[in-house]
Design a protein around this motif. Structure first.
Motif, PDB file in Angstrom:
ATOM      1  N   LEU A  86      -9.336 -41.203 -26.913  1.00  0.00           N
ATOM      2  CA  LEU A  86      -7.937 -41.572 -27.130  1.00  0.00           C
ATOM      3  C   LEU A  86      -7.110 -41.536 -25.855  1.00  0.00           C
ATOM      4  CD1 LEU A  86      -7.365 -39.730 -30.515  1.00  0.00           C
ATOM      5  CD2 LEU A  86      -7.673 -42.200 -30.147  1.00  0.00           C
ATOM      6  N   ALA A  87      -7.573 -40.805 -24.839  1.00  0.00           N
ATOM      7  CA  ALA A  87      -6.841 -40.727 -23.573  1.00  0.00           C
ATOM      8  C   ALA A  87      -6.648 -42.100 -22.947  1.00  0.00           C
ATOM      9  CB  ALA A  87      -7.562 -39.793 -22.609  1.00  0.00           C
ATOM     10  N   SER A  88      -7.564 -43.011 -23.203  1.00  0.00           N
ATOM     11  CA  SER A  88      -7.422 -44.376 -22.675  1.00  0.00           C
ATOM     12  C   SER A  88      -7.001 -45.351 -23.772  1.00  0.00           C
ATOM     13  CB  SER A  88      -8.738 -44.844 -22.035  1.00  0.00           C
ATOM     14  OG  SER A  88      -9.775 -44.877 -23.004  1.00  0.00           O
ATOM     15  N   GLY A  89      -6.464 -44.824 -24.872  1.00  0.00           N
ATOM     16  CA  GLY A  89      -6.055 -45.664 -25.997  1.00  0.00           C
ATOM     17  C   GLY A  89      -5.001 -46.695 -25.637  1.00  0.00           C
ATOM     18  N   GLY A  90      -4.114 -46.353 -24.723  1.00  0.00           N
ATOM     19  CA  GLY A  90      -3.076 -47.306 -24.328  1.00  0.00           C
ATOM     20  C   GLY A  90      -3.654 -48.593 -23.765  1.00  0.00           C
ATOM     21  N   LEU A  91      -4.792 -48.491 -23.101  1.00  0.00           N
ATOM     22  CA  LEU A  91      -5.449 -49.683 -22.557  1.00  0.00           C
ATOM     23  C   LEU A  91      -5.979 -50.592 -23.655  1.00  0.00           C
ATOM     24  CD1 LEU A  91      -7.485 -47.982 -19.679  1.00  0.00           C
ATOM     25  CD2 LEU A  91      -5.341 -49.287 -19.488  1.00  0.00           C
ATOM     26  N   ARG A  92      -6.217 -50.024 -24.844  1.00  0.00           N
ATOM     27  CA  ARG A  92      -6.726 -50.803 -25.966  1.00  0.00           C
ATOM     28  C   ARG A  92      -5.627 -51.145 -26.968  1.00  0.00           C
ATOM     29  NH1 ARG A  92     -10.121 -46.720 -25.115  1.00  0.00           N
ATOM     30  NH2 ARG A  92      -9.506 -45.607 -26.990  1.00  0.00           N
ATOM     31  N   GLY A  93      -4.379 -50.865 -26.630  1.00  0.00           N
ATOM     32  CA  GLY A  93      -3.255 -51.205 -27.501  1.00  0.00           C
ATOM     33  C   GLY A  93      -2.973 -50.189 -28.596  1.00  0.00           C
ATOM     34  N   SER A  94      -3.376 -48.942 -28.397  1.00  0.00           N
ATOM     35  CA  SER A  94      -3.204 -47.911 -29.421  1.00  0.00           C
ATOM     36  C   SER A  94      -1.747 -47.741 -29.823  1.00  0.00           C
ATOM     37  CB  SER A  94      -3.740 -46.573 -28.917  1.00  0.00           C
ATOM     38  OG  SER A  94      -3.464 -45.554 -29.860  1.00  0.00           O
ATOM     39  N   LEU A  95      -1.541 -47.528 -31.117  1.00  0.00           N
ATOM     40  CA  LEU A  95      -0.217 -47.255 -31.655  1.00  0.00           C
ATOM     41  C   LEU A  95       0.008 -45.763 -31.887  1.00  0.00           C
ATOM     42  CD1 LEU A  95      -0.081 -50.223 -34.176  1.00  0.00           C
ATOM     43  CD2 LEU A  95       1.039 -50.060 -31.932  1.00  0.00           C
ATOM     44  N   GLY A  96      -0.975 -44.926 -31.534  1.00  0.00           N
ATOM     45  CA  GLY A  96      -0.813 -43.487 -31.594  1.00  0.00           C
ATOM     46  C   GLY A  96      -1.265 -42.813 -32.882  1.00  0.00           C
ATOM     47  N   LEU A  97      -1.849 -43.568 -33.814  1.00  0.00           N
ATOM     48  CA  LEU A  97      -2.365 -42.987 -35.055  1.00  0.00           C
ATOM     49  C   LEU A  97      -3.868 -43.195 -35.117  1.00  0.00           C
ATOM     50  CD1 LEU A  97       0.227 -44.269 -37.694  1.00  0.00           C
ATOM     51  CD2 LEU A  97       0.237 -42.111 -36.422  1.00  0.00           C
ATOM     52  N   ALA A  98      -4.580 -42.135 -35.471  1.00  0.00           N
ATOM     53  CA  ALA A  98      -6.039 -42.234 -35.525  1.00  0.00           C
ATOM     54  C   ALA A  98      -6.571 -41.416 -36.698  1.00  0.00           C
ATOM     55  CB  ALA A  98      -6.649 -41.728 -34.215  1.00  0.00           C
ATOM     56  N   THR A  99      -7.783 -41.751 -37.074  1.00  0.00           N
ATOM     57  CA  THR A  99      -8.532 -40.985 -38.068  1.00  0.00           C
ATOM     58  C   THR A  99      -9.834 -40.561 -37.413  1.00  0.00           C
ATOM     59  OG1 THR A  99      -7.602 -42.264 -39.895  1.00  0.00           O
ATOM     60  CG2 THR A  99      -9.616 -41.034 -40.348  1.00  0.00           C
ATOM     61  N   LEU A 100     -10.164 -39.290 -37.566  1.00  0.00           N
ATOM     62  CA  LEU A 100     -11.405 -38.744 -37.033  1.00  0.00           C
ATOM     63  C   LEU A 100     -12.261 -38.295 -38.205  1.00  0.00           C
ATOM     64  CD1 LEU A 100     -13.247 -37.532 -34.786  1.00  0.00           C
ATOM     65  CD2 LEU A 100     -11.800 -35.489 -34.896  1.00  0.00           C
TER      66      LEU A 100
END
Length: 186
Positions: free
Chosen positions: A83-97
């Motif tokens: 998730l640390a590089s999520g911004g590069l993939r367009g992350s909106l800040g919500l995830a499920t693990l």
């Protein structure tokens, strides 16, 4: 002079008979899976913060397996790394693990909502109870039937509370975090 004939109509589609199954359909393997299919326990482990994301955490446990605390910690660390590089993939800040103590090993799935109503998925696999040996799954690997049940619930929770919910975003996200799937899934 003969009258023109009407063009032949296309064949009417129908359900294939067992004898007419395409060659790629492995009837024996499918029936074997059906005969061995069972429920798996799903537990919600709360919402965590990892690499600036809100992460809803689940455990799935095969019969006879129980997720260890060290396995959960290792999965959260792996999720944070991804998730640390999520911004590069367009992350909106919500995830499920999902941390899945499977019958044949351990699986960690990190599903992140990204821009344009899309999602990003990382699948890690490793030997049972050896979280230090988790590695990216093979290309093309996708969620199993039990993991897909959790993701189906999570898709609906996102739509229900965040996308079509009302009120301040903080309230919508609290409702999203509280909407979990628990119990036995097929």
């Amino acid at each position: 002079m003969s009258e023109p004939t009407a063009p032949a109509s296309p064949p009417v589609p129908h359900a294939p008979s067992v004898a007419a199954l395409p060659a790629a359909v492995d009837a024996d393997a499918l029936l074997s899976l059906a005969g061995e299919h069972h429920t798996r326990a799903v537990r919600a482990l709360g919402v965590e913060h990892a690499a600036g994301h809100l992460v809803k955490v689940y455990a799935i446990e095969a019969p006879g397996r129980r997720l260890s605390a060290s396995g959960t910690r290792a999965a959260l660390l792996a999720a944070a790394d991804h998730l640390a590089s999520g911004g590069l993939r367009g992350s909106l800040g919500l995830a499920t693990l999902i941390v899945h103590a499977g019958g044949d090993g351990d699986y960690v799935l990190v599903h992140t909502w990204i821009e344009g109503y899309m999602s990003d998925l990382l699948i890690l696999t490793g030997p049972a109870d050896r979280p230090g040996e988790l590695r990216p799954g093979r290309q093309g690997l996708a969620p199993c039937v039990w993991e897909a049940a959790v993701f189906a619930h999570e898709r609906d929770a996102l739509v229900r509370h965040v996308l079509v919910g009302s009120g301040p975003l903080t309230d919508r996200l609290a409702d999203w975090g509280a909407d979990v799937l628990e119990g036995d899934v097929r």
